[in-house]
Design a protein around this motif. Structure first.
Motif, short mmCIF file in Angstrom:
data_model
loop_
_atom_site.label_atom_id
_atom_site.label_comp_id
_atom_site.label_asym_id
_atom_site.label_seq_id
_atom_site.Cartn_x
_atom_site.Cartn_y
_atom_site.Cartn_z
N GLU A 195 36.36 -51.33 14.22
CA GLU A 195 35.30 -51.29 15.24
C GLU A 195 34.13 -52.19 14.89
O GLU A 195 33.32 -52.55 15.76
CB GLU A 195 34.80 -49.86 15.44
CG GLU A 195 35.74 -48.96 16.20
CD GLU A 195 36.80 -48.31 15.33
OE1 GLU A 195 37.55 -47.47 15.84
OE2 GLU A 195 36.86 -48.64 14.12
N PHE A 196 34.01 -52.58 13.61
CA PHE A 196 32.91 -53.43 13.15
C PHE A 196 33.35 -54.86 12.84
O PHE A 196 32.57 -55.65 12.33
CB PHE A 196 32.28 -52.81 11.91
CG PHE A 196 31.86 -51.37 12.10
CD1 PHE A 196 30.62 -51.07 12.67
CD2 PHE A 196 32.70 -50.32 11.74
CE1 PHE A 196 30.24 -49.75 12.86
CE2 PHE A 196 32.32 -49.00 11.92
CZ PHE A 196 31.08 -48.72 12.49
N ASN A 197 34.60 -55.16 13.14
CA ASN A 197 35.15 -56.50 12.89
C ASN A 197 35.13 -57.28 14.19
O ASN A 197 35.94 -57.04 15.10
CB ASN A 197 36.58 -56.36 12.36
CG ASN A 197 37.25 -57.70 12.13
OD1 ASN A 197 36.60 -58.74 12.14
ND2 ASN A 197 38.56 -57.68 11.95
N SER A 198 34.24 -58.23 14.31
CA SER A 198 34.01 -58.93 15.58
C SER A 198 35.23 -59.70 16.07
O SER A 198 35.33 -60.02 17.26
CB SER A 198 32.82 -59.89 15.45
OG SER A 198 33.06 -60.85 14.44
N SER A 199 36.17 -60.02 15.18
CA SER A 199 37.37 -60.74 15.61
C SER A 199 38.46 -59.81 16.13
O SER A 199 39.50 -60.28 16.60
CB SER A 199 37.92 -61.57 14.45
OG SER A 199 38.35 -60.74 13.39
N ASP A 200 38.22 -58.52 16.08
CA ASP A 200 39.19 -57.53 16.57
C ASP A 200 38.85 -57.18 18.01
O ASP A 200 37.69 -56.88 18.32
CB ASP A 200 39.18 -56.28 15.69
CG ASP A 200 40.36 -55.36 15.95
OD1 ASP A 200 40.50 -54.89 17.10
OD2 ASP A 200 41.14 -55.11 15.01
N PRO A 201 39.82 -57.18 18.93
CA PRO A 201 39.54 -56.85 20.33
C PRO A 201 38.94 -55.46 20.52
O PRO A 201 38.24 -55.21 21.50
CB PRO A 201 40.92 -56.92 20.99
CG PRO A 201 41.73 -57.82 20.11
CD PRO A 201 41.23 -57.58 18.73
N ALA A 202 39.20 -54.56 19.56
CA ALA A 202 38.69 -53.19 19.68
C ALA A 202 37.29 -53.02 19.13
O ALA A 202 36.74 -51.92 19.15
CB ALA A 202 39.64 -52.23 18.96
N SER A 203 36.69 -54.09 18.64
CA SER A 203 35.40 -53.95 17.96
C SER A 203 34.27 -53.60 18.91
O SER A 203 34.25 -54.02 20.07
CB SER A 203 35.06 -55.22 17.19
OG SER A 203 34.85 -56.30 18.08
N LEU A 204 33.33 -52.82 18.41
CA LEU A 204 32.15 -52.41 19.17
C LEU A 204 30.88 -53.06 18.62
O LEU A 204 29.92 -53.25 19.33
CB LEU A 204 31.99 -50.88 19.09
CG LEU A 204 33.16 -50.03 19.55
CD1 LEU A 204 32.90 -48.56 19.21
CD2 LEU A 204 33.39 -50.21 21.04
N ALA A 205 30.90 -53.34 17.31
CA ALA A 205 29.70 -53.83 16.64
C ALA A 205 30.09 -54.86 15.58
O ALA A 205 31.27 -55.11 15.36
CB ALA A 205 28.96 -52.65 16.00
#
Length: 352
Positions: A305-315
């Motif tokens: 959720e904190f990894n900006s390169s992941d589509p599921a990230s929030l923060a």
């Protein structure tokens, strides 16, 4: 170029969450003593130790703090409450060395302080089933009980935070009945050192396996974002801590895909900071020094959720700070009773 020591948090929105992990190095209120009866702070030494922590909090204002090496949890809670940390959790107690000197303690504990509500906090005990899979005895246990807390955070909702202090590299030395009273030889000491060091590594690695098994199970059950903070007593990329790196499976079938593998992975906040800011040439600051040689032992790990390169990230991680002035440029009147570890903090902002 050295790593950032900027006080300024970076975020892409008004929301900014600052996390910190602090090894307090024998935080014990007098007349309590740590490990030996002679290790009692004077009132002035105890005041200096508390003032050092006060100064850091006053300067950097973390929202959530993971603490290690705490003997006096009630004193820590009392210190933090006036500073805005209304929520505090501790799930274990230090042990007296013996019944004769009940003011001399061993086995310090971990604690969590927060400006945001702590909905629950539980000790993490080793799972006997996992222990058997590791070839350990069923009664295997953590050297220091980790804390698992669920917090209600703005914009993120319920988030699971783990506070850990893994087994140190100090050799586990056990004297058997036959060796008691015997004169030690050099080869005896060498054999004991080798065996004791490996025993510590086995303990530390097994703790990581237990921890990751619990985090994976919890992620499957709740889908809560996960944050792991603490003193790992090893390099994150060492083989001993390999369980933190779930990068692939030997076999996987379609019916297993309840979630993508990334859902269960953890990321080093330093790596996320470097990637998000595009900074190059930064040297990661050490968090501990032994005989003038620096190493990184203290970490903050974050779920996808904190990894900006992941589509599921929030923060995303916008700032990384290592407070190490008390280690590399100490001022005796301020830092003499501070800590032998640097303080690691990160600032998290919502993605645009």
């Amino acid at each position: 170029m050295f790593a950032t020591n900027s006080k300024n948090s970076y975020a892409h929105s008004a929301f900014g969450l600052k996390l910190a992990t602090i090894n307090l190095f024998n935080f014990i209120e007098p007349p309590g003593a740590f490990y030996e009866f002679s290790n009692i702070y004077s009132e002035d030494q105890w005041r200096q130790k508390r003032m050092w922590l006060n100064r850091y909090i006053g300067s950097y204002q973390p929202d959530i703090i993971a603490f290690q090496e705490v003997f006096s949890a009630s004193a820590l809670k009392a210190l933090l409450e006036p500073l805005g940390y209304r929520f505090f959790s501790v799930v274990d107690e230090p042990e007296p060395i013996n019944s004769v000197n009940d003011y001399v303690y061993k086995s310090p504990v971990v604690c969590l302080a927060s400006r945001y509500p702590i909905l629950s906090a539980l000790p993490m005990h080793a799972d006997p089933v996992v222990s058997e899979k590791l070839g350990m005895k069923k009664d295997f246990e953590y050297s220091r009980l980790p804390l698992c807390a669920t917090l209600e955070l703005p914009s993120l909702g319920q988030t699971d935070i783990y506070v850990v202090h893994l087994k140190s590299k100090r050799p586990t030395m056990e004297e058997d009945d036959e060796s008691k009273g015997k004169e030690k030889t050099l080869h005896d000491s060498m054999q004991a050192e080798i065996a004791g060091s490996w025993a510590s590594s086995i303990q530390r690695g097994s703790e990581v396996c237990q921890l990751m098994a619990s985090i994976i199970q919890r992620r499957f059950q709740t889908n809560n974002p996960a944050i792991v903070m603490g003193d790992f007593n090893d390099d994150l990329n060492s083989e001993v801590l390999r369980a933190f790196h779930v990068t692939g499976l030997r076999s996987i079938t379609e019916d297993m895909a309840d979630m993508p593998l990334s859902h269960y992975q953890l990321h080093d906040s330093w790596d996320l900071f470097i990637k998000n800011t595009g900074e190059t040439g930064l040297e990661r600051p050490s968090t501990h020094y032994f005989h003038a040689k620096g190493s990184v032992l203290d970490y903050i790990l974050l779920s996808n959720e904190f990894n900006s390169s992941d589509p599921a990230s929030l923060a995303e991680v916008g700032d990384f700070h290592c407070e190490d002035s008390h280690l590399i440029n100490p001022k005796f009147d301020q830092d003499a009773y501070s800590s032998d570890h640097a303080i690691v903090s990160v600032t998290i902002g919502l993605r645009r």
